[in-house]
Write a protein that holds these residues in place. Structure first.
Motif, short mmCIF file in Angstrom:
data_model
loop_
_atom_site.label_atom_id
_atom_site.label_comp_id
_atom_site.label_asym_id
_atom_site.label_seq_id
_atom_site.Cartn_x
_atom_site.Cartn_y
_atom_site.Cartn_z
N UNK A 36 0.81 -1.21 0.00
CA UNK A 36 0.00 0.00 0.00
C UNK A 36 0.85 1.27 0.00
N UNK A 37 2.13 1.13 0.27
CA UNK A 37 3.00 2.30 0.28
C UNK A 37 4.39 1.90 -0.18
N UNK A 38 5.26 2.85 -0.30
CA UNK A 38 6.63 2.59 -0.76
C UNK A 38 7.47 1.89 0.28
N UNK A 39 8.76 1.87 0.04
CA UNK A 39 9.70 1.20 0.92
C UNK A 39 9.70 1.84 2.31
N UNK A 40 9.83 1.02 3.32
CA UNK A 40 9.87 1.52 4.70
C UNK A 40 11.27 1.41 5.28
N UNK A 41 12.26 1.29 4.42
CA UNK A 41 13.63 1.22 4.90
C UNK A 41 14.10 2.61 5.33
N UNK A 42 14.93 2.62 6.34
CA UNK A 42 15.46 3.88 6.86
C UNK A 42 16.82 4.13 6.21
N UNK A 43 17.03 5.31 5.66
CA UNK A 43 18.29 5.67 5.07
C UNK A 43 19.05 6.55 6.07
N UNK A 44 20.11 6.04 6.67
CA UNK A 44 20.86 6.77 7.69
C UNK A 44 21.87 7.74 7.12
N UNK A 45 22.09 7.71 5.82
CA UNK A 45 23.11 8.58 5.19
C UNK A 45 22.57 9.96 4.87
N UNK A 46 21.30 10.18 4.99
CA UNK A 46 20.73 11.50 4.65
C UNK A 46 20.93 12.48 5.77
#
Length: 52
Positions: free
Chosen positions: A42-52
């Motif tokens: 129902x939604x996009x990826x739920x991964x957390x990007x720590x580099x931002x």
């Protein structure tokens, strides 16, 4: 000590009855291949990007 009821047998019988009722009412069972969840995302990826 009192004996506990056999939940596994009771649960299996209940599932079997519910499945039979579902199929009798016109429901259908859909095969989902191995490695698939069968759920629609129902939604996009739920991964957390720590580099931002």
């Amino acid at each position: 000590m009192s004996k506990k009821p056999e939940k596994a047998a009771l649960t299996s019988a209940t599932i079997e009855e519910q499945t039979a009722a579902f199929l009798k009412s016109g429901g259908a069972v859909e095969y989902v291949g191995k490695g698939k969840s069968g759920q629609v995302a129902s939604s996009g990826s739920k991964q957390i990007n720590l580099k931002e």
